[in-house]
Design a protein around this motif. Sequence first.
Motif, PDB file in Angstrom:
ATOM      1  N   MET A 527       0.813  -1.219   0.000  1.00  0.00           N
ATOM      2  CA  MET A 527       0.000   0.000   0.000  1.00  0.00           C
ATOM      3  C   MET A 527       0.842   1.262   0.000  1.00  0.00           C
ATOM      4  O   MET A 527       0.347   2.342  -0.302  1.00  0.00           O
ATOM      5  N   TYR A 531      -1.230   3.536  -3.046  1.00  0.00           N
ATOM      6  CA  TYR A 531      -2.307   3.208  -2.109  1.00  0.00           C
ATOM      7  C   TYR A 531      -3.670   3.230  -2.785  1.00  0.00           C
ATOM      8  O   TYR A 531      -4.502   2.336  -2.566  1.00  0.00           O
ATOM      9  N   LYS A 535      -6.043  -0.025  -2.954  1.00  0.00           N
ATOM     10  CA  LYS A 535      -7.329  -0.010  -2.249  1.00  0.00           C
ATOM     11  C   LYS A 535      -8.487  -0.223  -3.226  1.00  0.00           C
ATOM     12  O   LYS A 535      -9.488  -0.883  -2.901  1.00  0.00           O
ATOM     13  N   VAL A 566      -8.662  -0.463   5.180  1.00  0.00           N
ATOM     14  CA  VAL A 566      -8.828  -1.276   3.969  1.00  0.00           C
ATOM     15  C   VAL A 566      -9.653  -2.521   4.294  1.00  0.00           C
ATOM     16  O   VAL A 566      -9.686  -2.975   5.442  1.00  0.00           O
TER      17      VAL A 566
END
Length: 654
Positions: A527, A531, A535, A566
């Motif tokens: 991540m 990110y 996600k 998440v």
Amino acid sequence: MPQFGMHMGLRYDIIGEYASLIFAVLLLIFISLTKPKKSKSFKFLVLGTVVSVFATATQIMIVEVASNVETYYDRNSFTALLVLFLVLYLFILILIFNYVNLLSEKRLKKKSVIVMLYVLVATIYFAGVIYQVAMKNLYFVRTDGIDIYHFTRFYCVAGIVCVLICTFACFLRRRYVSRIVIRAALILLPVELVFLVAQIIARHSIFTGATYVMPLVILYQLFHSNPYDEETGCQNLGALESKFLTNTRRGRIFYLAYIDFPQITDSSFTPDYAGLTVEMARVCREIERISNKIFLYRVNFGTFVSVIETKERSDAENYAEHIRDILDNFYERTEEHIHYFLGVCGDSRRFAAVGNKWSQLFMWYMREQKLKDGENVYYFANGRDFREFDEVFKIEQALMDIRVKMDPEDERILCYAQPIYSVEKDEFRSAEALMRLTIDGKMIPPDAFIQIAEKNNCIHALTVIMMHKVCKALEKLSEEYDFDAVTINCSTADFTDKTFYKEIMDIIHSYKVDQKMIRLELTESMMADNYEAVKHNMDMLNNEGIQLYMDDFGTGYSNLERVVDVPVQTIKFDKSLLYKSIQDDRVDDIITYMIDFFKKNGFVTLVEGVEDETQKKFSIDRGFDYIQGYHYAKPAPIESLGKYFTKKRMTSIT
């Protein structure tokens, strides 16, 4: 200008032939000095140049005899000279025809067609020669000399026919011959045509040699010459290839020294280019002065390869030490203190088997393994280094082949699995799929090939193939056994591609598998790279009912806020945390707190690496929901999972 014949007799201006002979000889000298790469086309060029020397010399002899009848003329000898030239001229035409029109691999493979074409052309040509000789049409003896106009016209017409055929062939083969070769041919062929027509018109001026020597010189300059590097005084990589091949073919034992200045390739480094060039040229001259057995070649501005022609390792080590001293002085006197990597390897028998490209890759590998930022490195490779590189090289080649083929059934990728124990249900309810690689019957563990796969952009292909293999295995296992799911590891490259989730779902839907039985593992470090993309994939997969595991939790900087943000269902604690917790009460307190925290927030906890009874009891006492490790089961082919799972109860209809 030379005068031939008797008094005011028949004269021939052959200064063009003398010039052509000189150019052909000089071309051979340049070829021997520059040592270009010996490609297929280069062989045609060298052979054509050698034949050109003999053809031009023969032409000069013919003109000398024709201009001095009383002194040199003998009918049989003169006719033999004419026939010899015509044979050589045909050979030159065939070689040029090969060079210009038959350089495509597709055409070169049709050897039978080419041979038949040569036989046909040679038959027609020699039939014409025999006819001309029999009819005594090639030349006429006059009182003031020999008129060879019909002789020159005959072979010039043959040359014109060859030019026209070459032009037509270039047009037909334009899709299969290199564009730059086509362009050069389309420029040279019309010039050739003009020269040949001019030769027919000019009865008493002979410059035929220019029609074949000039194209050879131009082709050499365009495609084969190795320019002298004015900045460092070294030859280039092509010359190195030629030197390498020459030494290996002659069985010479030699060593290679790889000299690299890594700072120069750093984009943040902005040296005084002019000053640095002067200093590097000075280094090159100092290295060459060590011994006449050292030959230096420039790969790029900051990289050089030196061939050290010596049989003894002790001599090579001595030369390498001298090179090292020169590089140390260079480091000290440069304002930027440019550090170096000097690697030396010397197993020429191994080089002969695999080639110069392999040796360069090996030295680059050694550079990556041994180089440290801001330090000068000198390393003399040994047998172990070669063996380790052999392994890496084989793995790289296999992985790139796997990536190109993208075969879901590729037998080199093996799907293993390790069962995962459920503490609450006291049975195995899931498993983790583990990838293995086989090369030449040898099993390669993930630690040896995963990083190589990531470096060579092959990791995604491995993920896709593993997904296919797991789904195929689950089709059979789910019919007979009761279990929850199998997890598959994914890489950063996978999750940073926003279309990854769709590809995964397409694979799952192509099999008769409940998509909830597939779970994916990703690491927290993923991540940090992208990110938003990670996600996005996680959200889309979660919406499809695919559970996600956070793998290797606790190995790096753990951001609890990001983990909670998440859609991860299971937190997988790394085994290093387990081992530290048993030895250190402070770590134990932190782990206990984390487990409680995750459970209160609805996460499932799993610990890996449990190898003995003490670790098992510790894991159960701390409240882990699932346990994975050798104490329970070792990884095995995924087809063997059935012995860990409970068989489904079969209901019968009575």
